[in-house]
Design an enzyme around this catalytic site. Structure first.
Site, PDB file in Angstrom:
ATOM      1  N   ASP A 205      -2.808   0.259  -5.435  1.00 42.90           N
ATOM      2  CA  ASP A 205      -2.698  -0.230  -4.072  1.00 42.90           C
ATOM      3  C   ASP A 205      -3.273   0.847  -3.147  1.00 42.90           C
ATOM      4  O   ASP A 205      -3.467   1.996  -3.553  1.00 42.90           O
ATOM      5  CB  ASP A 205      -1.215  -0.494  -3.781  1.00 42.90           C
ATOM      6  CG  ASP A 205      -0.959  -0.917  -2.360  1.00 42.90           C
ATOM      7  OD1 ASP A 205      -1.732  -1.721  -1.837  1.00 42.90           O
ATOM      8  OD2 ASP A 205       0.030  -0.433  -1.766  1.00 42.90           O
TER       9      ASP A 205
ATOM     10  N   ASP B 278      -2.500   1.089   0.886  1.00 47.14           N
ATOM     11  CA  ASP B 278      -1.592   1.522   1.944  1.00 47.14           C
ATOM     12  C   ASP B 278      -0.270   2.023   1.378  1.00 47.14           C
ATOM     13  O   ASP B 278       0.383   1.337   0.583  1.00 47.14           O
ATOM     14  CB  ASP B 278      -1.336   0.371   2.908  1.00 47.14           C
ATOM     15  CG  ASP B 278      -2.607  -0.076   3.608  1.00 47.14           C
ATOM     16  OD1 ASP B 278      -2.911   0.462   4.678  1.00 47.14           O
ATOM     17  OD2 ASP B 278      -3.307  -0.957   3.053  1.00 47.14           O
TER      18      ASP B 278
ATOM     19  N   GLU C  11       0.045   2.689   6.642  1.00 47.21           N
ATOM     20  CA  GLU C  11      -0.269   1.268   6.566  1.00 47.21           C
ATOM     21  C   GLU C  11      -1.338   1.012   7.634  1.00 47.21           C
ATOM     22  O   GLU C  11      -1.063   1.070   8.836  1.00 47.21           O
ATOM     23  CB  GLU C  11       0.978   0.419   6.843  1.00 47.21           C
ATOM     24  CG  GLU C  11       2.085   0.557   5.816  1.00 47.21           C
ATOM     25  CD  GLU C  11       1.771  -0.207   4.526  1.00 47.21           C
ATOM     26  OE1 GLU C  11       1.011  -1.190   4.578  1.00 47.21           O
ATOM     27  OE2 GLU C  11       2.311   0.203   3.477  1.00 47.21           O
TER      28      GLU C  11
ATOM     29  N   ARG D 211       0.462 -10.960  11.071  1.00 54.05           N
ATOM     30  CA  ARG D 211       0.103  -9.648  11.614  1.00 54.05           C
ATOM     31  C   ARG D 211      -1.317  -9.643  12.176  1.00 54.05           C
ATOM     32  O   ARG D 211      -1.575  -9.099  13.246  1.00 54.05           O
ATOM     33  CB  ARG D 211       0.258  -8.571  10.535  1.00 54.05           C
ATOM     34  CG  ARG D 211       1.701  -8.230  10.228  1.00 54.05           C
ATOM     35  CD  ARG D 211       1.823  -7.220   9.106  1.00 54.05           C
ATOM     36  NE  ARG D 211       1.518  -7.810   7.797  1.00 54.05           N
ATOM     37  CZ  ARG D 211       1.390  -7.112   6.678  1.00 54.05           C
ATOM     38  NH1 ARG D 211       1.485  -5.799   6.703  1.00 54.05           N
ATOM     39  NH2 ARG D 211       1.134  -7.732   5.536  1.00 54.05           N
TER      40      ARG D 211
ATOM     41  N   SER E 232      -6.193  -3.957  -2.668  1.00 54.00           N
ATOM     42  CA  SER E 232      -5.358  -3.783  -1.486  1.00 54.00           C
ATOM     43  C   SER E 232      -5.161  -5.084  -0.733  1.00 54.00           C
ATOM     44  O   SER E 232      -6.084  -5.894  -0.598  1.00 54.00           O
ATOM     45  CB  SER E 232      -6.004  -2.749  -0.550  1.00 54.00           C
ATOM     46  OG  SER E 232      -5.321  -2.689   0.683  1.00 54.00           O
ATOM     47  N   GLY E 233      -3.962  -5.242  -0.212  1.00 54.16           N
ATOM     48  CA  GLY E 233      -3.700  -6.323   0.720  1.00 54.16           C
ATOM     49  C   GLY E 233      -4.151  -5.959   2.117  1.00 54.16           C
ATOM     50  O   GLY E 233      -3.947  -6.724   3.060  1.00 54.16           O
TER      51      GLY E 233
ATOM     52  N   LYS F 222      -3.936  -9.457  -7.073  1.00 53.73           N
ATOM     53  CA  LYS F 222      -3.964  -8.094  -7.608  1.00 53.73           C
ATOM     54  C   LYS F 222      -3.797  -8.103  -9.123  1.00 53.73           C
ATOM     55  O   LYS F 222      -4.492  -7.371  -9.842  1.00 53.73           O
ATOM     56  CB  LYS F 222      -2.861  -7.241  -6.957  1.00 53.73           C
ATOM     57  CG  LYS F 222      -3.125  -6.879  -5.510  1.00 53.73           C
ATOM     58  CD  LYS F 222      -2.036  -5.944  -5.000  1.00 53.73           C
ATOM     59  CE  LYS F 222      -2.318  -5.477  -3.586  1.00 53.73           C
ATOM     60  NZ  LYS F 222      -1.372  -4.444  -3.129  1.00 53.73           N
TER      61      LYS F 222
ATOM     62  N   ASP G 125       3.590   0.323  -4.256  1.00 54.27           N
ATOM     63  CA  ASP G 125       4.866   0.670  -3.626  1.00 54.27           C
ATOM     64  C   ASP G 125       5.613  -0.526  -3.057  1.00 54.27           C
ATOM     65  O   ASP G 125       6.800  -0.425  -2.743  1.00 54.27           O
ATOM     66  CB  ASP G 125       4.630   1.682  -2.502  1.00 54.27           C
ATOM     67  CG  ASP G 125       3.976   1.035  -1.283  1.00 54.27           C
ATOM     68  OD1 ASP G 125       4.612   0.984  -0.219  1.00 54.27           O
ATOM     69  OD2 ASP G 125       2.835   0.554  -1.406  1.00 54.27           O
TER      70      ASP G 125
ATOM     71  N   ASN H 231       4.532  -6.855  -3.050  1.00 52.75           N
ATOM     72  CA  ASN H 231       3.310  -7.547  -3.442  1.00 52.75           C
ATOM     73  C   ASN H 231       2.552  -6.824  -4.551  1.00 52.75           C
ATOM     74  O   ASN H 231       1.499  -7.295  -4.997  1.00 52.75           O
ATOM     75  CB  ASN H 231       2.392  -7.762  -2.234  1.00 52.75           C
ATOM     76  CG  ASN H 231       1.869  -6.457  -1.659  1.00 52.75           C
ATOM     77  OD1 ASN H 231       2.627  -5.508  -1.493  1.00 52.75           O
ATOM     78  ND2 ASN H 231       0.598  -6.414  -1.343  1.00 52.75           N
TER      79      ASN H 231
END
Length: 325
Positions: free
Chosen positions: A123, A125, A132, A168, A211-212, A256, A279, A282
Protein backbone atom coordinates in the site's frame (compact mmCIF):
# COMPACT_ATOMS: atom_id res chain seq x y z
CA UNK A 1 22.85 -24.77 27.41
CA UNK A 2 20.19 -23.27 29.68
CA UNK A 3 18.58 -19.86 29.33
CA UNK A 4 20.41 -18.65 32.43
CA UNK A 5 23.84 -19.32 30.93
CA UNK A 6 23.12 -17.65 27.57
CA UNK A 7 24.33 -14.08 26.96
CA UNK A 8 21.67 -11.42 27.43
CA UNK A 9 21.77 -10.24 23.83
CA UNK A 10 20.64 -12.72 21.20
CA UNK A 11 23.31 -11.58 18.75
CA UNK A 12 25.93 -13.09 21.07
CA UNK A 13 24.52 -16.62 20.73
CA UNK A 14 26.84 -17.62 17.88
CA UNK A 15 28.51 -20.34 19.96
CA UNK A 16 25.13 -21.96 20.63
CA UNK A 17 24.58 -22.49 16.91
CA UNK A 18 28.19 -23.19 15.98
CA UNK A 19 27.44 -26.83 15.22
CA UNK A 20 23.96 -26.36 13.75
CA UNK A 21 20.34 -26.03 14.90
CA UNK A 22 19.30 -26.71 18.50
CA UNK A 23 16.16 -28.09 20.10
CA UNK A 24 14.64 -26.73 23.30
CA UNK A 25 14.29 -29.72 25.59
CA UNK A 26 13.56 -29.77 29.34
CA UNK A 27 14.78 -26.22 29.92
CA UNK A 28 17.92 -26.49 27.80
CA UNK A 29 19.08 -26.14 24.22
CA UNK A 30 20.53 -29.37 22.84
CA UNK A 31 21.82 -30.19 19.37
CA UNK A 32 19.07 -31.41 17.07
CA UNK A 33 16.60 -30.63 14.32
CA UNK A 34 12.83 -30.98 13.94
CA UNK A 35 12.09 -33.67 11.34
CA UNK A 36 9.18 -31.83 9.68
CA UNK A 37 8.46 -28.28 10.94
CA UNK A 38 4.88 -27.07 10.59
CA UNK A 39 5.49 -23.42 11.38
CA UNK A 40 8.02 -20.63 11.57
CA UNK A 41 8.51 -18.08 14.35
CA UNK A 42 10.72 -15.04 13.93
CA UNK A 43 11.35 -12.60 16.78
CA UNK A 44 12.85 -9.28 15.72
CA UNK A 45 13.84 -5.98 17.26
CA UNK A 46 16.41 -3.24 16.91
CA UNK A 47 18.17 -4.98 19.80
CA UNK A 48 16.76 -8.39 20.71
CA UNK A 49 17.37 -9.70 24.22
CA UNK A 50 16.73 -13.22 25.48
CA UNK A 51 13.66 -12.04 27.39
CA UNK A 52 11.77 -12.20 24.09
CA UNK A 53 12.43 -15.92 23.79
CA UNK A 54 12.03 -16.55 27.52
CA UNK A 55 8.51 -15.10 27.41
CA UNK A 56 7.60 -16.95 24.21
CA UNK A 57 8.75 -20.43 25.22
CA UNK A 58 6.10 -21.01 27.96
CA UNK A 59 3.33 -20.26 25.44
CA UNK A 60 4.79 -22.78 23.00
CA UNK A 61 5.23 -25.32 25.77
CA UNK A 62 1.61 -24.89 26.88
CA UNK A 63 0.54 -25.77 23.34
CA UNK A 64 2.98 -28.72 23.31
CA UNK A 65 4.88 -27.17 20.42
CA UNK A 66 8.45 -28.33 19.96
CA UNK A 67 10.98 -25.62 19.13
CA UNK A 68 14.08 -25.65 16.96
CA UNK A 69 16.38 -22.62 17.15
CA UNK A 70 17.67 -22.43 13.59
CA UNK A 71 19.40 -19.06 13.16
CA UNK A 72 20.40 -15.76 14.70
CA UNK A 73 20.75 -12.95 12.16
CA UNK A 74 21.21 -9.22 11.91
CA UNK A 75 19.55 -7.73 8.84
CA UNK A 76 19.05 -4.03 8.09
CA UNK A 77 20.55 -3.19 11.50
CA UNK A 78 17.91 -5.30 13.26
CA UNK A 79 18.27 -8.51 15.31
CA UNK A 80 16.36 -11.64 14.29
CA UNK A 81 15.89 -14.94 16.11
CA UNK A 82 14.57 -17.65 13.78
CA UNK A 83 12.79 -20.73 15.09
CA UNK A 84 11.01 -23.70 13.52
CA UNK A 85 7.91 -25.09 15.22
CA UNK A 86 6.44 -28.60 15.27
CA UNK A 87 2.90 -27.20 15.09
CA UNK A 88 1.15 -24.00 14.11
CA UNK A 89 -2.32 -22.49 14.50
CA UNK A 90 -3.79 -19.01 13.98
CA UNK A 91 -4.43 -18.74 17.73
CA UNK A 92 -0.75 -19.22 18.46
CA UNK A 93 0.13 -15.92 16.78
CA UNK A 94 -2.36 -14.05 18.99
CA UNK A 95 -0.99 -15.60 22.19
CA UNK A 96 2.60 -14.78 21.26
CA UNK A 97 1.60 -11.26 20.19
CA UNK A 98 0.01 -10.70 23.60
CA UNK A 99 3.33 -11.14 25.42
CA UNK A 100 5.45 -9.20 22.91
CA UNK A 101 6.93 -6.27 24.78
CA UNK A 102 9.58 -4.39 22.80
CA UNK A 103 9.89 -6.80 19.90
CA UNK A 104 7.90 -7.75 16.79
CA UNK A 105 7.21 -11.27 15.62
CA UNK A 106 5.98 -13.39 12.76
CA UNK A 107 4.33 -16.73 13.51
CA UNK A 108 3.28 -18.33 10.24
CA UNK A 109 3.14 -21.74 8.55
CA UNK A 110 5.93 -20.75 6.14
CA UNK A 111 8.16 -17.86 5.12
CA UNK A 112 9.32 -16.86 1.63
CA UNK A 113 12.83 -17.79 0.52
CA UNK A 114 15.15 -14.90 -0.29
CA UNK A 115 17.18 -16.97 -2.75
CA UNK A 116 14.19 -17.53 -5.06
CA UNK A 117 12.26 -14.97 -7.17
CA UNK A 118 9.71 -13.04 -5.18
CA UNK A 119 7.31 -10.11 -5.18
CA UNK A 120 6.47 -7.45 -2.58
CA UNK A 121 3.30 -5.43 -3.13
CA UNK A 122 2.62 -2.60 -0.71
CA UNK A 123 0.00 0.00 0.00
CA UNK A 124 1.14 3.62 -0.30
CA UNK A 125 -0.58 5.94 2.19
CA UNK A 126 0.57 5.33 5.79
CA UNK A 127 2.58 2.34 4.54
CA UNK A 128 5.14 3.41 1.94
CA UNK A 129 4.73 7.05 2.96
CA UNK A 130 3.87 8.64 6.30
CA UNK A 131 0.81 10.59 5.19
CA UNK A 132 -2.62 10.06 3.64
CA UNK A 133 -2.31 12.06 0.43
CA UNK A 134 -6.02 12.77 0.09
CA UNK A 135 -6.06 14.24 3.59
CA UNK A 136 -3.17 16.55 2.65
CA UNK A 137 -4.92 17.62 -0.57
CA UNK A 138 -8.08 18.27 1.43
CA UNK A 139 -6.24 20.30 4.04
CA UNK A 140 -4.78 22.58 1.36
CA UNK A 141 -8.23 22.79 -0.26
CA UNK A 142 -9.82 23.87 3.04
CA UNK A 143 -11.88 20.71 3.66
CA UNK A 144 -9.35 18.82 5.77
CA UNK A 145 -11.49 17.89 8.77
CA UNK A 146 -14.37 16.62 6.65
CA UNK A 147 -12.17 14.39 4.50
CA UNK A 148 -9.97 13.14 7.37
CA UNK A 149 -13.05 11.89 9.24
CA UNK A 150 -14.14 9.86 6.20
CA UNK A 151 -10.60 8.51 5.78
CA UNK A 152 -10.54 7.27 9.39
CA UNK A 153 -13.87 5.53 8.98
CA UNK A 154 -12.70 3.79 5.83
CA UNK A 155 -9.37 2.63 7.25
CA UNK A 156 -11.10 1.25 10.36
CA UNK A 157 -13.56 -0.70 8.21
CA UNK A 158 -16.61 1.33 9.22
CA UNK A 159 -17.27 2.52 5.65
CA UNK A 160 -16.85 0.70 2.32
CA UNK A 161 -13.69 1.95 0.69
CA UNK A 162 -15.15 2.80 -2.73
CA UNK A 163 -17.96 4.81 -1.14
CA UNK A 164 -15.54 6.63 1.13
CA UNK A 165 -13.21 7.48 -1.75
CA UNK A 166 -15.98 8.94 -3.89
CA UNK A 167 -17.25 10.98 -0.94
CA UNK A 168 -13.80 12.34 -0.19
CA UNK A 169 -13.03 13.17 -3.81
CA UNK A 170 -16.41 14.86 -4.18
CA UNK A 171 -15.42 17.21 -1.36
CA UNK A 172 -12.40 18.31 -3.43
CA UNK A 173 -14.47 19.59 -6.36
CA UNK A 174 -13.17 22.95 -7.59
CA UNK A 175 -9.77 22.71 -5.87
CA UNK A 176 -6.71 23.89 -7.79
CA UNK A 177 -4.91 20.85 -9.25
CA UNK A 178 -1.57 22.51 -8.40
CA UNK A 179 -2.19 21.29 -4.84
CA UNK A 180 -1.13 17.82 -6.03
CA UNK A 181 2.40 19.01 -6.80
CA UNK A 182 2.58 20.73 -3.42
CA UNK A 183 1.81 17.44 -1.66
CA UNK A 184 4.31 15.53 -3.80
CA UNK A 185 6.97 18.08 -2.87
CA UNK A 186 6.67 17.25 0.83
CA UNK A 187 5.70 13.59 0.79
CA UNK A 188 7.67 11.91 3.61
CA UNK A 189 8.77 8.33 2.98
CA UNK A 190 8.08 5.75 5.66
CA UNK A 191 11.23 4.89 7.67
CA UNK A 192 12.88 1.81 6.25
CA UNK A 193 11.27 2.13 2.80
CA UNK A 194 14.48 2.75 0.86
CA UNK A 195 16.26 0.04 2.88
CA UNK A 196 13.47 -2.42 2.04
CA UNK A 197 13.28 -1.57 -1.65
CA UNK A 198 17.05 -1.54 -2.16
CA UNK A 199 17.43 -4.83 -0.29
CA UNK A 200 14.69 -6.51 -2.31
CA UNK A 201 16.13 -5.26 -5.58
CA UNK A 202 19.52 -6.66 -4.62
CA UNK A 203 17.81 -10.03 -4.11
CA UNK A 204 16.27 -9.76 -7.57
CA UNK A 205 12.73 -9.41 -6.22
CA UNK A 206 9.96 -7.39 -7.85
CA UNK A 207 8.56 -4.44 -5.88
CA UNK A 208 5.27 -2.67 -6.63
CA UNK A 209 2.63 -0.42 -5.09
CA UNK A 210 -1.15 -0.88 -5.19
CA UNK A 211 -2.84 2.16 -3.69
CA UNK A 212 -6.33 3.38 -3.08
CA UNK A 213 -4.77 6.82 -3.52
CA UNK A 214 -3.92 8.58 -6.73
CA UNK A 215 -1.67 8.12 -9.74
CA UNK A 216 0.52 11.25 -9.44
CA UNK A 217 1.80 10.07 -6.07
CA UNK A 218 2.43 6.42 -6.93
CA UNK A 219 4.11 7.43 -10.20
CA UNK A 220 6.39 9.75 -8.26
CA UNK A 221 7.38 6.91 -5.93
CA UNK A 222 7.83 4.52 -8.83
CA UNK A 223 10.27 6.88 -10.51
CA UNK A 224 12.03 7.80 -7.26
CA UNK A 225 12.57 4.20 -6.12
CA UNK A 226 12.70 2.32 -9.41
CA UNK A 227 9.62 0.23 -8.65
CA UNK A 228 8.46 -2.40 -11.10
CA UNK A 229 4.81 -1.31 -11.15
CA UNK A 230 2.39 1.12 -9.53
CA UNK A 231 -1.41 1.11 -9.47
CA UNK A 232 -3.79 3.79 -8.14
CA UNK A 233 -6.89 5.84 -8.91
CA UNK A 234 -7.12 8.67 -11.44
CA UNK A 235 -8.49 12.04 -10.42
CA UNK A 236 -10.41 13.90 -13.09
CA UNK A 237 -8.95 17.34 -13.80
CA UNK A 238 -10.51 19.97 -16.06
CA UNK A 239 -9.16 23.44 -16.71
CA UNK A 240 -6.59 22.98 -13.95
CA UNK A 241 -9.13 22.09 -11.28
CA UNK A 242 -10.35 18.87 -9.67
CA UNK A 243 -13.88 17.98 -10.76
CA UNK A 244 -14.64 15.84 -7.71
CA UNK A 245 -14.78 12.66 -9.79
CA UNK A 246 -12.61 9.55 -10.12
CA UNK A 247 -12.02 8.14 -13.59
CA UNK A 248 -12.29 4.43 -14.25
CA UNK A 249 -12.55 1.51 -11.82
CA UNK A 250 -11.52 2.19 -8.24
CA UNK A 251 -8.52 0.39 -6.77
CA UNK A 252 -10.28 -1.11 -3.76
CA UNK A 253 -9.58 -4.14 -1.57
CA UNK A 254 -10.55 -6.67 -4.22
CA UNK A 255 -8.55 -4.88 -6.89
CA UNK A 256 -5.43 -4.93 -4.70
CA UNK A 257 -5.74 -8.68 -4.15
CA UNK A 258 -6.19 -9.20 -7.89
CA UNK A 259 -3.18 -7.04 -8.66
CA UNK A 260 -1.06 -9.25 -6.41
CA UNK A 261 -2.19 -12.42 -8.20
CA UNK A 262 -1.77 -10.89 -11.66
CA UNK A 263 1.73 -9.54 -10.96
CA UNK A 264 2.81 -12.90 -9.55
CA UNK A 265 1.48 -14.64 -12.65
CA UNK A 266 3.09 -12.08 -14.97
CA UNK A 267 6.52 -12.64 -13.42
CA UNK A 268 6.06 -16.39 -12.89
CA UNK A 269 6.33 -16.06 -9.11
CA UNK A 270 4.57 -18.59 -6.82
CA UNK A 271 2.06 -17.07 -4.41
CA UNK A 272 4.15 -18.47 -1.54
CA UNK A 273 6.91 -16.12 -2.66
CA UNK A 274 4.73 -13.00 -2.44
CA UNK A 275 4.57 -10.47 0.39
CA UNK A 276 1.84 -7.85 0.85
CA UNK A 277 2.17 -4.88 3.21
CA UNK A 278 -0.61 -2.54 4.33
CA UNK A 279 -2.22 -0.78 7.26
CA UNK A 280 -5.93 -0.36 6.55
CA UNK A 281 -9.06 -2.45 6.22
CA UNK A 282 -8.91 -2.17 2.43
CA UNK A 283 -5.58 -4.04 2.55
CA UNK A 284 -6.91 -7.15 4.31
CA UNK A 285 -7.80 -9.11 1.16
CA UNK A 286 -4.36 -8.41 -0.26
CA UNK A 287 -2.68 -9.50 2.99
CA UNK A 288 -4.73 -12.70 3.06
CA UNK A 289 -3.97 -13.47 -0.59
CA UNK A 290 -0.19 -13.13 -0.25
CA UNK A 291 2.18 -15.83 0.87
CA UNK A 292 3.10 -13.47 3.72
CA UNK A 293 0.74 -10.67 4.74
CA UNK A 294 2.25 -7.93 6.91
CA UNK A 295 0.29 -5.21 8.71
CA UNK A 296 2.45 -2.16 9.38
CA UNK A 297 1.49 0.02 12.37
CA UNK A 298 -2.06 -0.97 11.48
CA UNK A 299 -5.55 -0.13 12.65
CA UNK A 300 -7.04 -2.43 15.38
CA UNK A 301 -9.25 -4.35 12.94
CA UNK A 302 -6.23 -5.10 10.76
CA UNK A 303 -4.11 -6.07 13.76
CA UNK A 304 -6.67 -8.72 14.64
CA UNK A 305 -6.86 -10.27 11.19
CA UNK A 306 -3.43 -9.80 9.60
CA UNK A 307 -1.07 -12.82 9.54
CA UNK A 308 1.87 -10.69 10.74
CA UNK A 309 1.88 -7.36 12.60
CA UNK A 310 4.88 -5.04 12.75
CA UNK A 311 4.29 -2.44 15.46
CA UNK A 312 7.72 -1.44 16.77
CA UNK A 313 10.00 -1.64 13.77
CA UNK A 314 9.16 -0.21 10.37
CA UNK A 315 9.55 -1.45 6.81
CA UNK A 316 13.10 -2.66 7.35
CA UNK A 317 11.54 -5.40 9.47
CA UNK A 318 9.90 -6.85 6.36
CA UNK A 319 13.32 -7.22 4.74
CA UNK A 320 14.35 -9.25 7.78
CA UNK A 321 11.34 -11.54 7.39
CA UNK A 322 12.11 -12.11 3.72
CA UNK A 323 15.67 -13.13 4.58
CA UNK A 324 14.88 -15.02 7.79
CA UNK A 325 14.34 -18.39 6.12
Amino acid sequence: MSMDTLPERVQEWASLLAEGPCLWREGRFVAGRLPSPAGQLVLLAERLDKAALARSLPILAAEQVEVELSAVKRIAERDLLCLSLSAWSPALKARLQAVADDWDLACVPALPTAGEPGLVLMDMDSTAIQIECIDEIARLAGVGDEVAAITRAAMEGALPFSESLRRRVKALAGADAAIIDQVIGRMPLMPGLTTLVTGLQELGWKVAIASGGFTPFVCHLQQQLGLDAAFANTLEIRDGRLTGEVLGAIVDAEAKANILVNLAHEHNIPIGQTVAIGDGANDLLMLAQAGLGVALHAKPLVQEQAPVCINRLSLEGVLGLVQAH
